[in-house]
Design an enzyme around this catalytic site. Structure first.
Site, PDB file in Angstrom:
ATOM      1  N   GLU A  26      12.027 -27.083 -24.580  1.00 54.77           N
ATOM      2  CA  GLU A  26      12.300 -25.841 -24.419  1.00 54.77           C
ATOM      3  C   GLU A  26      13.349 -25.656 -23.458  1.00 54.77           C
ATOM      4  O   GLU A  26      13.594 -26.555 -22.601  1.00 54.77           O
ATOM      5  CB  GLU A  26      10.987 -25.172 -24.094  1.00 54.77           C
ATOM      6  CG  GLU A  26       9.814 -24.961 -25.118  1.00 54.77           C
ATOM      7  CD  GLU A  26       8.862 -24.860 -24.354  1.00 54.77           C
ATOM      8  OE1 GLU A  26       8.469 -23.726 -23.454  1.00 54.77           O
ATOM      9  OE2 GLU A  26       7.760 -25.916 -24.584  1.00 54.77           O
ATOM     10  N   LYS A  49      14.396 -24.299 -19.955  1.00 53.81           N
ATOM     11  CA  LYS A  49      13.859 -23.926 -18.494  1.00 53.81           C
ATOM     12  C   LYS A  49      14.410 -22.880 -18.188  1.00 53.81           C
ATOM     13  O   LYS A  49      15.281 -22.829 -17.465  1.00 53.81           O
ATOM     14  CB  LYS A  49      13.808 -25.504 -17.735  1.00 53.81           C
ATOM     15  CG  LYS A  49      12.890 -24.998 -16.398  1.00 53.81           C
ATOM     16  CD  LYS A  49      12.951 -26.176 -15.711  1.00 53.81           C
ATOM     17  CE  LYS A  49      11.902 -26.206 -14.543  1.00 53.81           C
ATOM     18  NZ  LYS A  49      12.203 -25.002 -13.415  1.00 53.81           N
ATOM     19  N   ASP A  97      15.078 -19.758 -15.560  1.00 47.95           N
ATOM     20  CA  ASP A  97      15.132 -19.808 -13.960  1.00 47.95           C
ATOM     21  C   ASP A  97      14.639 -18.365 -13.595  1.00 47.95           C
ATOM     22  O   ASP A  97      15.569 -17.356 -13.274  1.00 47.95           O
ATOM     23  CB  ASP A  97      16.331 -20.052 -13.525  1.00 47.95           C
ATOM     24  CG  ASP A  97      16.649 -20.243 -12.326  1.00 47.95           C
ATOM     25  OD1 ASP A  97      15.659 -20.679 -11.585  1.00 47.95           O
ATOM     26  OD2 ASP A  97      17.961 -20.651 -11.840  1.00 47.95           O
ATOM     27  N   TYR A 110       5.421 -19.416 -22.260  1.00 46.31           N
ATOM     28  CA  TYR A 110       5.390 -20.670 -22.566  1.00 46.31           C
ATOM     29  C   TYR A 110       4.289 -21.600 -22.713  1.00 46.31           C
ATOM     30  O   TYR A 110       4.218 -22.766 -23.029  1.00 46.31           O
ATOM     31  CB  TYR A 110       6.588 -21.445 -21.896  1.00 46.31           C
ATOM     32  CG  TYR A 110       6.565 -21.173 -20.463  1.00 46.31           C
ATOM     33  CD1 TYR A 110       5.536 -21.813 -19.747  1.00 46.31           C
ATOM     34  CD2 TYR A 110       7.524 -20.642 -19.715  1.00 46.31           C
ATOM     35  CE1 TYR A 110       5.683 -21.471 -18.358  1.00 46.31           C
ATOM     36  CE2 TYR A 110       7.580 -20.290 -18.569  1.00 46.31           C
ATOM     37  CZ  TYR A 110       6.322 -20.986 -17.864  1.00 46.31           C
ATOM     38  OH  TYR A 110       6.553 -20.403 -16.447  1.00 46.31           O
ATOM     39  N   LYS A 159      16.860 -31.307 -15.364  1.00 47.00           N
ATOM     40  CA  LYS A 159      17.707 -30.041 -14.941  1.00 47.00           C
ATOM     41  C   LYS A 159      19.037 -30.249 -14.855  1.00 47.00           C
ATOM     42  O   LYS A 159      19.553 -31.335 -14.592  1.00 47.00           O
ATOM     43  CB  LYS A 159      16.974 -29.770 -13.610  1.00 47.00           C
ATOM     44  CG  LYS A 159      15.708 -29.325 -13.267  1.00 47.00           C
ATOM     45  CD  LYS A 159      15.075 -28.849 -11.954  1.00 47.00           C
ATOM     46  CE  LYS A 159      15.639 -27.544 -11.459  1.00 47.00           C
ATOM     47  NZ  LYS A 159      14.884 -27.233 -10.276  1.00 47.00           N
ATOM     48  N   CYS A 165      46.725   1.224   0.237  1.00 48.99           N
ATOM     49  CA  CYS A 165      46.317   0.426  -1.064  1.00 48.99           C
ATOM     50  C   CYS A 165      47.566  -0.700  -1.038  1.00 48.99           C
ATOM     51  O   CYS A 165      48.721  -0.554  -1.210  1.00 48.99           O
ATOM     52  CB  CYS A 165      46.496   1.266  -2.056  1.00 48.99           C
ATOM     53  SG  CYS A 165      46.327   0.662  -3.696  1.00 48.99           S
ATOM     54  N   CYS A 213      49.676   0.704  -4.288  1.00 49.53           N
ATOM     55  CA  CYS A 213      50.714   1.775  -4.623  1.00 49.53           C
ATOM     56  C   CYS A 213      51.056   2.325  -3.286  1.00 49.53           C
ATOM     57  O   CYS A 213      51.925   3.153  -2.804  1.00 49.53           O
ATOM     58  CB  CYS A 213      50.077   2.789  -5.096  1.00 49.53           C
ATOM     59  SG  CYS A 213      48.385   3.507  -4.499  1.00 49.53           S
ATOM     60  N   CYS A 246      41.296   3.521  -2.600  1.00 49.27           N
ATOM     61  CA  CYS A 246      42.613   4.072  -2.925  1.00 49.27           C
ATOM     62  C   CYS A 246      42.463   5.284  -3.455  1.00 49.27           C
ATOM     63  O   CYS A 246      41.728   5.304  -4.737  1.00 49.27           O
ATOM     64  CB  CYS A 246      43.469   3.054  -3.651  1.00 49.27           C
ATOM     65  SG  CYS A 246      44.925   4.019  -4.350  1.00 49.27           S
ATOM     66  N   CYS A 275      48.278   5.403  -9.088  1.00 51.02           N
ATOM     67  CA  CYS A 275      48.084   3.965  -8.447  1.00 51.02           C
ATOM     68  C   CYS A 275      48.236   3.038  -9.817  1.00 51.02           C
ATOM     69  O   CYS A 275      47.188   3.232 -10.786  1.00 51.02           O
ATOM     70  CB  CYS A 275      46.822   3.881  -7.806  1.00 51.02           C
ATOM     71  SG  CYS A 275      46.666   2.013  -7.476  1.00 51.02           S
TER      72      CYS A 275
HETATM   73  S1  IVH Z   1       6.173 -25.393 -19.100  1.00 48.05           S
HETATM   74  C1  IVH Z   1       2.744 -27.305 -15.845  1.00 48.05           C
HETATM   75  N1  IVH Z   1       8.001 -24.143 -19.973  1.00 48.05           N
HETATM   76  O1  IVH Z   1       9.377 -24.110 -14.364  1.00 48.05           O
HETATM   77  C2  IVH Z   1       3.768 -26.463 -15.866  1.00 48.05           C
HETATM   78  N2  IVH Z   1       7.777 -24.104 -17.592  1.00 48.05           N
HETATM   79  O2  IVH Z   1       9.544 -26.172 -12.255  1.00 48.05           O
HETATM   80  C3  IVH Z   1       4.195 -26.494 -17.363  1.00 48.05           C
HETATM   81  N3  IVH Z   1       9.378 -22.740 -16.272  1.00 48.05           N
HETATM   82  O3  IVH Z   1       6.336 -23.394 -12.823  1.00 48.05           O
HETATM   83  C4  IVH Z   1       5.480 -25.568 -17.369  1.00 48.05           C
HETATM   84  N4  IVH Z   1      10.788 -22.291 -18.146  1.00 48.05           N
HETATM   85  O4  IVH Z   1       7.683 -21.544 -13.965  1.00 48.05           O
HETATM   86  C5  IVH Z   1       7.382 -24.359 -18.903  1.00 48.05           C
HETATM   87  N5  IVH Z   1       9.817 -23.271 -20.875  1.00 48.05           N
HETATM   88  C6  IVH Z   1       9.150 -23.709 -19.875  1.00 48.05           C
HETATM   89  C7  IVH Z   1       9.592 -23.047 -18.518  1.00 48.05           C
HETATM   90  C8  IVH Z   1       8.937 -23.320 -17.438  1.00 48.05           C
HETATM   91  C9  IVH Z   1      10.573 -22.251 -16.758  1.00 48.05           C
HETATM   92  C10 IVH Z   1       8.992 -22.822 -14.890  1.00 48.05           C
HETATM   93  C11 IVH Z   1       7.683 -22.765 -14.457  1.00 48.05           C
HETATM   94  C12 IVH Z   1       7.215 -23.665 -13.948  1.00 48.05           C
HETATM   95  C13 IVH Z   1       8.583 -24.621 -13.364  1.00 48.05           C
HETATM   96  C14 IVH Z   1       8.160 -25.610 -12.860  1.00 48.05           C
END
Ligand code: IVH
Length: 679
Positions: free
Chosen positions: A126, A128, A130, A236, A327, A419, A422, A435, A441
């Protein structure tokens, strides 16, 4: 019981029933919009339903349901957050940064399971996200608590704030006695950009990236602020759940979450792979497309798909053995500021931009980064020659995070008092240096033309910054009105234009003439009028004349836009130059959709009131309503006695029943089509 009281009771029953109906209906439309991305009603219709519910709830608070969408509006501010201990700790993931690390993870899994060499483990991959990890708890299907991950054992109780996040279901679509759901709260890149732009205007400190903005928004003491922040939650995983729910794989968990009503990542972004090579391939695909995603991700998550194997593998104190994060490498890098230039935007604001010694950040060569404004420069003490840390967050313009070491340049950098474009006087306006030569301008003119033509405004393909520069410099255009008087021959004479490119531009200019009215208003570039306010203006005042003729009080009180915005709109329409440009546009044939065009009016439709209920096959609801308006009719949103036609599509709602009760004329889509197509 006296008759009068009996009547009152009956009335109360009716109101309770209506509140229930509205709660269910709005929750359903929220789900269609925020989880499935497939709305079936217009924003306006949605707002009307919500308005009705809010007014009933205000009068009869005793009938407010725990899962009422009004709870998303935001409760009263709290003093500070209570702590919530997670029943099952929220673990973190082991981070890996290379294919080698990932292969090592797979080997470890096999070693632990004592799998013979050569066997494959099935993984689910999946994106991840942020953002900020969150746990939601549902009791008897109703959301009762929501908390941040905190240190993994104890988090903060942010229930009120999470209720304002539209993709968080307040009630599950299927009955479950108890469920803990985990996911990530995010702010999309576009909302993040706008939030920071707004904060610059308000002279507030900026958020460094969408993750901080999401975290700051969820950890707000005033839920109303959270409600205004456009957050999303992707789920997730699960924590505790009742024994009767049985899952064989992680993939099944995801599918179940989807069926409970949670927002799960797009199915194309979740992949079950046969072995670790599949996971590496998934990482490559995701990396290649990362920039095009509307939300920030920082890698992928690779999880053993089989739950029985997960249980065998178990957990270490901080992270499970059955999953790992792969990552992306950092999105920050250090480099040197070679110069600081000042650009002048559409509204005259001067923005300092650093010219950098080119540096590669996550696969993209970065040569400039914004310094936002004078306050940011002062706060970070930035000058030419300094070595700085630069961050690139998705589509957002790269920015200088901080100075790593000062260069030789003594003193401080200041924005100029004239400015740079102009030479006019620059005035300090809050956090902005501006400006004031709004009308002539060249930089402001160019930037407002670029804005007018941009994708979200008139969408004139091919009319970007470079071409606009050329057109303005060759005096082919002086304002946005001139765009529509450009001739192919003029374009062909310009350097870099061939017959084909000139043709293409003329065609896209022509196509833009029928843009929707709200986009047209947005394109005008009235200060403080973004897309949302533009569409509000049009829904209230119908067309340019309506907005132009509104007095200041109308603008401010009618839809509560605040004095500053109201004044800006009002003043825009008092300037002769602006009115001339608008006239020039209309004369050239610009005819935004959504306003009545007399040539299209049909006597069968004119003055007739229509209401649509249920899904149509051949039109979207908006298109059908726009057609009615175009032909001089009125598209209504609520069932009233004076409706002329109720058009029913698939699965008509309660409006249909009401219309039958009132004995209104009901027609189907085919009948509507033949009516609308007759002259
Ligand atoms: S599964 C045991 N799936 O990443 C934890 N985590 O660095 C299983 N996160 O604390 C997490 N997207 O907040 C999972 N698709 C995803 C995610 C995800 C972001 C975050 C989550 C976790 C952190 C770990």
């Amino acid at each position: 019981m006296k008759d009068k009281e009996k009547g009152k009771d009956k009335n109360k029953d009716k109101i309770k029933k209506r509140i229930n109906e509205l709660t269910d209906e709005i929750n359903y439309h929220n789900y269609r919009y925020y989880v499935l991305d497939e709305p079936v009603i217009s924003d306006y219709e949605f707002d009307m339903l919500l308005k009705e519910l809010l007014s009933l709830e205000r009068l009869y608070p005793e009938f407010i349901r725990e899962d009422s969408p009004s709870k998303r509006v935001g409760d009263l501010p709290s003093e500070k957050f209570a702590r919530i201990t997670h029943h099952i700790p929220m673990l973190s993931l082991d981070n890996t940064y290379s294919a080698g690390d990932v292969i090592e993870f797979d080997k470890k899994v096999k070693r632990f399971l004592e799998f013979p060499g050569g066997t494959d483990i099935e993984y689910i991959c999946e994106r991840k996200f942020d953002g900020l990890a969150i746990e939601l708890i549902y009791k008897d299907g109703i959301l009762t608590s929501g908390s941040t991950r905190g240190d993994g054992v104890t988090g903060e109780d942010v229930t009120m704030n999470l209720k304002t996040v539209r993709s968080v279901p307040l009630r599950l679509l299927k009955p479950v006695s108890y469920l803990e759901v985990r996911g990530e709260v995010l702010m999309d890149k576009e909302s993040f950009k706008r939030l920071n732009e707004d904060r610059i205007r308000k002279n507030l400190p900026l958020f460094a990236n969408p993750r901080n903005a999401a975290s700051g928004s969820i950890r707000q003491l005033d839920p109303k602020i959270t409600a205004s922040r456009n957050l999303i939650m992707y789920c997730y995983g699960i924590g505790d759940y009742p024994v009767e729910l049985k899952f064989r794989t992680q993939f099944e968990i995801m599918e179940n979450l989807r069926s409970f009503g949670f927002k799960i990542d797009d199915s194309k972004m979740i992949k079950v792979v046969k072995n670790i090579d599949g996971a590496l391939k998934f990482f490559e695909e995701i990396s290649a497309n990362r920039e095009s995603f509307p939300v920030e991700i920082d890698g992928i998550v690779i999880t053993v798909n089989d739950i029985a194997l997960q249980q065998k593998l178990g957990e270490l104190s901080k992270s499970p053995r059955w999953a790992a994060a792969y990552k992306f490498s950092a999105k920050q890098a250090t480099t040197v500021i070679e110069d600081i230039i000042v650009s002048v935007g559409r509204t005259g604001v001067l923005t300092p931009v650093s010219i950098l010694e080119p540096v590669n950040i996550g696969g993209v060569e970065v040569k400039r980064a914004t310094l936002h404004n004078q306050d940011e420069i002062n706060k970070k003490d930035i000058n030419v020659g300094d070595r700085v840390l630069v961050e690139r967050a998705g589509d957002v313009i790269p920015e200088v995070v901080k100075v790593v070491s000062k260069g030789k340049h003594a003193g401080y950098f200041y924005l100029p008092d004239k400015c740079p474009c102009c030479g006019s006087e620059v005035v300090i306006d809050g956090a902005n240096y501006r400006c004031m030569n709004e009308l002539s301008c060249p930089c402001q003119i160019k930037a407002s033309i670029v804005h007018f033509a941009s994708k979200r405004a008139m969408d004139i393909e091919g009319l970007g910054e470079k071409i606009v520069d050329k057109l303005v410099e060759n005096t082919l255009i002086k304002d946005v009105g001139d765009i529509y008087y450009l001739k192919k021959e003029d374009l062909e004479k310009l350097e870099g234009f061939g017959r084909k490119s000139a043709d293409n531009l003329i065609n896209s200019i022509e196509k833009s003439k029928n843009i929707s009215y709200d986009r047209f208003v947005y394109a005008l570039g009235i200060r403080h009028v973004g897309e949302h306010i533009a569409s509000l203006l049009i829904s209230y005042f119908k067309d340019i004349n309506g907005i132009k003729n509104a007095d200041l009080d109308d603008l401010i009180s009618k839809f509560q836009i605040g004095e500053e915005i109201g004044k800006s709109i009002y003043n825009f329409f008092r300037l002769k130059t602006n009115l001339n440009v608008i006239e020039k546009l209309f004369e050239a044939g610009v005819s935004p959709k959504g306003a009545a065009d007399l040539s299209k009016v049909s006597y069968l439709i004119a003055g007739k009131r229509f209401l649509f209920t249920g899904g149509l096959n051949g039109f979207t609801r908006d298109d059908a309503e726009n057609l009615v308006k175009e032909k001089g009719g009125i598209a209504e949103k609520t069932v009233k006695k004076n409706l002329d036609y109720v058009v029913t599509g698939k699965y008509p709602g309660s409006k249909y029943e009401k219309a039958v009760k009132l004995g209104l004329k009901i027609i189907n889509e085919d009948e509507f089509k033949s009516l609308i197509l007759q002259k």
